[in-house]
Design an enzyme around this catalytic site. Structure first.
Site, mmCIF file in Angstrom:
data_model
loop_
_atom_site.group_PDB
_atom_site.id
_atom_site.type_symbol
_atom_site.label_atom_id
_atom_site.label_comp_id
_atom_site.label_asym_id
_atom_site.label_seq_id
_atom_site.Cartn_x
_atom_site.Cartn_y
_atom_site.Cartn_z
ATOM 1 N N ASP A 198 0.862 -1.179 0.000
ATOM 2 C CA ASP A 198 0.000 0.000 0.000
ATOM 3 C C ASP A 198 0.897 1.227 0.000
ATOM 4 O OD1 ASP A 198 -2.337 -1.477 0.063
ATOM 5 O OD2 ASP A 198 -2.430 -1.500 2.236
ATOM 6 N N ASP B 106 -6.258 -1.827 -5.158
ATOM 7 C CA ASP B 106 -7.438 -1.538 -4.336
ATOM 8 C C ASP B 106 -8.343 -0.528 -5.034
ATOM 9 O OD1 ASP B 106 -6.452 -3.191 -2.342
ATOM 10 O OD2 ASP B 106 -5.614 -1.550 -1.159
#
Length: 152
Positions: A92, A126
């Site tokens: 991330d 995502d």
């Protein structure tokens, strides 16, 4: 899962992702063969691509990089990576706190506490999944329910 939230073990999550991508890939193949609209196929493709991106991270990242807590991760470290195959963390890298402030003291319960609007840290995969699902629900809700009922 999305936005770095972990609920279940890494191996289960990695295997679940692989199985889900298999089903999504088959579903996408059927949609193309049945000449569904470009927009609907594009939404499913976004979800498919995001899932594949997260799988690639979870399979390889732990093997080829060391941890990145408080440091920049090293590619191919001498001692090996921080995890085995299928146990890596999804990378991330995006963080966009749109509002970062301290709530005024008069706000009940949370007065004087730090407030960050949009705290999640996320990645491109995502985002692709979320955008694909959002667009499906917004524009293709009927098409989705029709296509799923045809599969049964």
């Amino acid at each position: 899962m999305a936005f770095g939230i972990e609920v279940i073990g890494k191996l289960f999550l990695s295997v679940f992702r692989i199985v889900a991508v298999g089903f999504i890939g088959y579903y996408l193949y059927k949609l193309v063969k049945q000449n569904y609209t470009f927009g609907f196929i594009a939404c499913i493709s976004l979800i498919f691509a995001g899932a594949i991106g997260n799988i690639i991270d979870s399979i390889f990242y732990g093997v080829v990089f060391d941890h990145s807590f408080g440091q920049v991760a090293t590619f191919m470290p001498e001692g090996g990576g921080y995890a085995s195959w299928l146990h890596g963390k999804v990378v991330d890298m995006f963080y966009f706190p749109l509002i970062q402030t301290v709530l005024p003291g008069w706000v009940p319960l949370w007065g004087g506490e730090e407030f960050v609007f949009f705290r999640p840290i996320f990645n491109l995969a995502d985002s692709a999944i979320c955008v694909g699902v959002f667009l499906l629900l917004l524009f293709y809700r009927h098409t989705l329910s029709t296509s799923l009922s045809k599969e049964k």
